[in-house]
Design a protein around this motif. Sequence first.
Motif, PDB file in Angstrom:
ATOM      1  N   ASN A  96      -4.105   9.999   5.014  1.00 39.49           N
ATOM      2  CA  ASN A  96      -3.830  10.377   3.628  1.00 39.49           C
ATOM      3  C   ASN A  96      -5.098  10.739   2.879  1.00 39.49           C
ATOM      4  N   ASN A  97      -6.244  10.298   3.390  1.00 44.19           N
ATOM      5  CA  ASN A  97      -7.509  10.641   2.745  1.00 44.19           C
ATOM      6  C   ASN A  97      -8.144  11.900   3.331  1.00 44.19           C
ATOM      7  N   VAL A  98      -7.441  12.503   4.307  1.00 40.34           N
ATOM      8  CA  VAL A  98      -7.886  13.803   4.831  1.00 40.34           C
ATOM      9  C   VAL A  98      -7.079  14.922   4.163  1.00 40.34           C
ATOM     10  N   THR A  99      -5.807  14.622   3.836  1.00 39.74           N
ATOM     11  CA  THR A  99      -4.892  15.649   3.305  1.00 39.74           C
ATOM     12  C   THR A  99      -5.457  16.445   2.131  1.00 39.74           C
ATOM     13  N   GLN A 169      10.155  -1.435 -10.818  1.00 35.00           N
ATOM     14  CA  GLN A 169       9.909  -0.680 -12.051  1.00 35.00           C
ATOM     15  C   GLN A 169       8.856  -1.278 -12.982  1.00 35.00           C
ATOM     16  N   ASP A 170       8.633  -2.592 -12.949  1.00 37.53           N
ATOM     17  CA  ASP A 170       7.644  -3.157 -13.882  1.00 37.53           C
ATOM     18  C   ASP A 170       6.269  -3.340 -13.223  1.00 37.53           C
ATOM     19  N   LEU A 171       6.092  -2.779 -12.029  1.00 38.50           N
ATOM     20  CA  LEU A 171       4.823  -3.021 -11.318  1.00 38.50           C
ATOM     21  C   LEU A 171       3.875  -1.822 -11.403  1.00 38.50           C
ATOM     22  N   LYS A 172       2.580  -2.169 -11.516  1.00 40.93           N
ATOM     23  CA  LYS A 172       1.560  -1.113 -11.466  1.00 40.93           C
ATOM     24  C   LYS A 172       1.083  -1.042 -10.010  1.00 40.93           C
ATOM     25  N   ILE A 173       1.380   0.069  -9.367  1.00 38.04           N
ATOM     26  CA  ILE A 173       1.081   0.188  -7.933  1.00 38.04           C
ATOM     27  C   ILE A 173      -0.048   1.191  -7.691  1.00 38.04           C
ATOM     28  N   ARG A 174      -1.042   0.733  -6.930  1.00 32.68           N
ATOM     29  CA  ARG A 174      -2.137   1.637  -6.536  1.00 32.68           C
ATOM     30  C   ARG A 174      -1.696   2.517  -5.379  1.00 32.68           C
ATOM     31  N   VAL A 175      -2.040   3.799  -5.459  1.00 32.68           N
ATOM     32  CA  VAL A 175      -1.848   4.686  -4.303  1.00 32.68           C
ATOM     33  C   VAL A 175      -3.166   5.400  -4.035  1.00 32.68           C
ATOM     34  N   PRO A 176      -3.335   5.904  -2.801  1.00 28.48           N
ATOM     35  CA  PRO A 176      -4.518   6.733  -2.553  1.00 28.48           C
ATOM     36  C   PRO A 176      -4.435   8.002  -3.409  1.00 28.48           C
ATOM     37  N   ALA A 196      -9.384   5.020  -5.499  1.00 30.61           N
ATOM     38  CA  ALA A 196     -10.085   5.133  -4.216  1.00 30.61           C
ATOM     39  C   ALA A 196      -9.902   3.842  -3.426  1.00 30.61           C
ATOM     40  N   TRP A 197      -9.915   3.978  -2.109  1.00 32.50           N
ATOM     41  CA  TRP A 197      -9.722   2.821  -1.238  1.00 32.50           C
ATOM     42  C   TRP A 197     -10.795   1.766  -1.495  1.00 32.50           C
ATOM     43  N   SER A 198     -12.026   2.206  -1.679  1.00 29.85           N
ATOM     44  CA  SER A 198     -13.143   1.263  -1.853  1.00 29.85           C
ATOM     45  C   SER A 198     -12.989   0.425  -3.127  1.00 29.85           C
ATOM     46  N   GLU A 199     -12.162   0.874  -4.060  1.00 28.93           N
ATOM     47  CA  GLU A 199     -11.998   0.120  -5.319  1.00 28.93           C
ATOM     48  C   GLU A 199     -10.728  -0.722  -5.327  1.00 28.93           C
ATOM     49  N   THR A 200      -9.958  -0.637  -4.258  1.00 31.37           N
ATOM     50  CA  THR A 200      -8.612  -1.219  -4.296  1.00 31.37           C
ATOM     51  C   THR A 200      -8.623  -2.752  -4.337  1.00 31.37           C
ATOM     52  N   VAL A 208      -5.999  -4.845 -12.442  1.00 35.97           N
ATOM     53  CA  VAL A 208      -5.901  -3.458 -12.925  1.00 35.97           C
ATOM     54  C   VAL A 208      -4.608  -2.868 -12.368  1.00 35.97           C
ATOM     55  N   VAL A 209      -4.306  -3.249 -11.130  1.00 35.08           N
ATOM     56  CA  VAL A 209      -3.016  -2.901 -10.524  1.00 35.08           C
ATOM     57  C   VAL A 209      -2.398  -4.177  -9.943  1.00 35.08           C
ATOM     58  N   ASP A 210      -1.054  -4.161  -9.807  1.00 38.71           N
ATOM     59  CA  ASP A 210      -0.355  -5.357  -9.291  1.00 38.71           C
ATOM     60  C   ASP A 210      -0.153  -5.277  -7.785  1.00 38.71           C
ATOM     61  N   GLY A 211      -0.113  -4.049  -7.241  1.00 43.05           N
ATOM     62  CA  GLY A 211       0.232  -3.933  -5.825  1.00 43.05           C
ATOM     63  C   GLY A 211      -0.263  -2.639  -5.214  1.00 43.05           C
ATOM     64  N   GLN A 212       0.052  -2.464  -3.943  1.00 39.02           N
ATOM     65  CA  GLN A 212      -0.391  -1.296  -3.170  1.00 39.02           C
ATOM     66  C   GLN A 212       0.432  -1.271  -1.893  1.00 39.02           C
ATOM     67  N   ASP A 213       0.256  -0.218  -1.073  1.00 42.88           N
ATOM     68  CA  ASP A 213       0.852  -0.293   0.265  1.00 42.88           C
ATOM     69  C   ASP A 213      -0.173   0.053   1.326  1.00 42.88           C
ATOM     70  N   ASN A 214      -0.067  -0.656   2.438  1.00 42.49           N
ATOM     71  CA  ASN A 214      -0.904  -0.432   3.620  1.00 42.49           C
ATOM     72  C   ASN A 214      -0.271  -1.197   4.781  1.00 42.49           C
ATOM     73  N   PRO A 215      -0.650  -0.868   6.016  1.00 44.55           N
ATOM     74  CA  PRO A 215      -0.052  -1.584   7.154  1.00 44.55           C
ATOM     75  C   PRO A 215      -0.459  -3.064   7.197  1.00 44.55           C
ATOM     76  N   TYR A 216       0.332  -3.854   7.918  1.00 47.81           N
ATOM     77  CA  TYR A 216       0.022  -5.290   8.069  1.00 47.81           C
ATOM     78  C   TYR A 216      -1.417  -5.492   8.552  1.00 47.81           C
ATOM     79  N   LEU A 217      -1.813  -4.678   9.548  1.00 46.52           N
ATOM     80  CA  LEU A 217      -3.147  -4.864  10.134  1.00 46.52           C
ATOM     81  C   LEU A 217      -4.244  -4.649   9.098  1.00 46.52           C
ATOM     82  N   THR A 218      -4.011  -3.710   8.205  1.00 45.13           N
ATOM     83  CA  THR A 218      -5.011  -3.416   7.168  1.00 45.13           C
ATOM     84  C   THR A 218      -5.004  -4.509   6.104  1.00 45.13           C
ATOM     85  N   ILE A 219      -3.817  -4.948   5.718  1.00 43.95           N
ATOM     86  CA  ILE A 219      -3.703  -6.006   4.699  1.00 43.95           C
ATOM     87  C   ILE A 219      -4.461  -7.238   5.181  1.00 43.95           C
ATOM     88  N   TYR A 220      -4.310  -7.528   6.464  1.00 38.61           N
ATOM     89  CA  TYR A 220      -4.954  -8.724   7.037  1.00 38.61           C
ATOM     90  C   TYR A 220      -6.473  -8.549   7.127  1.00 38.61           C
TER      91      TYR A 220
END
Length: 338
Positions: A96-99, A169-176, A196-200, A208-220
């Motif tokens: 997603n950071n190449v697109t 609906q009430d969540l602030k979600i970070r995306v790339p 940016a990923w480095s600021e997440t 600043v944000v409540d949530g985000q999405d990434n794979p389990y391996l990355t979250i860990y």
Amino acid sequence: MILKQRFVKPLTVALCLTAAAVTSSLAQAATFRVAVGDGAGSAQHALGLKFAEEFKAKTGGKHDTKLFLNGQLGDEQATVNDASMGLLDFSILAINNVTPFSPTVGVLTLPYMMQSLDDAVKLTQGEVGKELTENTIRDAGVRIVGWTYTGFRVLTNSKHPVNSLQDLQDLKIRVPQNEIMIDTYRAWGINPTPMAWSETFTGLQLGVVDGQDNPYLTIYSMKFDEVQKYITDIRYLFSIEPLVVSEAVYQSQPADVQQAILEAGKAATEHSAKWLVEQEDKIKAELTSKGMEITTPADGEKEWMDKAVEQVWPKYYEQLGGKEKLNEILTSLGRDTI
Ligand code: MLT
């Protein structure tokens, strides 16, 4: 395009600015720098280690690589610019950071396009992968030489369980900073926060944000369990994280080193698919033992999928090479056409 303007036309500039890379490539023994967006223990790290081992062996120990983890060499999107200019040798980063630099790669970020590891392997290692590699060289001055398979991106947040789009609906979600992903959350009814990923991690920690999405391996590997409590096991995006080499650096190498790069990348790719299968369930259990709660959407994700596919796909037909191209891809995955 959010970030396209930031991108400096690659190969022309590359020829003037390759001092560091050229010096390293002409020297008898070179150590190539590999930027890695994620931390120790991540899927990106596992791919990088395998690549480093294979590359060294295939050059008879003459050439080496040094991995710089946790975005030490810059934010993932910035590493594409640096590699395109020959200021950096390799980078491992989320697709997603190449697109933003090579729009057709967006097909790998289209929600619900890849529905399994098998789909991801077929797309990246078949004709589609070849074509995307050519496009990325042309558009972004980087060559994809390996693919990390990191699993589905799941949603995390610090506030409450999310079992339906209503809960989101009430969540602030970070995306790339990726238009397709931004539009996906818009289709789900919220305005996400591109970051940016480095600021997440800090963004989550400071609220600043409540949530985000990434794979389990990355979250860990990124220790998000320290700042996030709830996981929703969604499957809208299977995360692919390519290993790219600066095309300027690649072209400055003799044929045997180029061959070693390609072969080491292939071996690392095969290793990545196996590694994911071995690790994912263990990591999921680890996250639970660290106090994270995992739920799945109550409707089996139907509303999520319907909204994303209906509202996001048509907007990107043209950018991704037309409806026919997408139909070819769907057919190759054994799915219904659109
Ligand atoms: C992102 O969310 O920007 C990427 O998935 C981060 C990563 O490389 O793991």
